[in-house]
Design an enzyme around this catalytic site. Sequence first.
Site, short mmCIF file in Angstrom:
data_model
loop_
_atom_site.label_atom_id
_atom_site.label_comp_id
_atom_site.label_asym_id
_atom_site.label_seq_id
_atom_site.Cartn_x
_atom_site.Cartn_y
_atom_site.Cartn_z
N SER A 64 -93.47 35.17 -45.08
CA SER A 64 -94.88 35.66 -44.59
C SER A 64 -94.58 37.13 -44.39
CB SER A 64 -95.21 34.72 -43.39
OG SER A 64 -96.41 35.16 -43.04
N ASP A 178 -98.99 30.40 -47.69
CA ASP A 178 -97.87 31.01 -46.68
C ASP A 178 -96.40 30.11 -46.65
OD1 ASP A 178 -96.47 31.70 -44.27
OD2 ASP A 178 -98.19 32.84 -43.67
#
Length: 315
Positions: A64, A178
């Site tokens: 991320s 993600d």
Amino acid sequence: MFKRVFRRPEQVTNLPTAIVPVEPARRGIALALGGGAARGWAHIGVLKALDEAQVPVTMIAGTSIGALVGGCYLAGKLREVEEFACSLTRRGLIRFLDFSITGAGLIGGMRLNRRLIEALGQTMIDDLPRKLVCVATEARTGHEVWLDSGSMVLAMRASYALPGVFLPVECGGRRLMDGALVNPVPVAVCRAYEEPLVVAVNLNYDLFGRAAVLRLRASSPTPNLHGEALTSESELRREKVGIARSMVDAFGIIQDRISRARLAGDPPDLAIHPRVRDIGMSEFFRAEEAIELGYVETMRHLPEIARLQESLDRR
């Protein structure tokens, strides 16, 4: 004791080459930079502290925002990403939010993508001087995906594509989201690349109380955040939060639980925990504070890093 002998230049003929002791190079570390949304600006402070202390970084595995900051660092753009982060204000964030109505995500992410392209151009992961691995999640199967080659901007976008907030990224015929859904602090990635010394930066460890279990009586009226009854429509409206904020908060809980499980099974050699619990995951405008917290916590751990480097050199 060595006695130093000084000779005039004309006396120095056919002398053996002097052997000068050279201080051995310090053992490098592999960094596992975890996810944490706005708290991830703390990674900038971590990297600044390591650079000041001249601690070599051999590779970065990022999830991320850890992939975003780590990638910019390896591309020599840490100063630029710091300037960008510190320029954000509560109102200024709106400029980077291109709202989508497709249903796959609230934010298209293309405005931020254009900013990344301006800074990084067509930089390829393969061209970086050190290894970068961006962790993502395949939307259909839930597989953990390691992006270790190809377009750097595309890999970073896939790694931070928060479900419900950012649109998934199409990559290699797969829809990626993600990476914190499967591996919030990617220590295992560094281990797979046979790195001998792995330092993790976990942005969720400081969130005490997340593992608690509460017992409540199911009753009305609905209590507010302070346990008091909500009696008016105005009070109810004040307690409401936006859809994106709710998604980010829910994702933070999931990320924290997964981090605990993954790190228990595959712990790093050293973990750095910046004390960022008071920074909300959507408060990207608090970059200066997060950077300082990352810097201070890393400086505190420098003696431990040096000790680990020395112990490896003695093996």
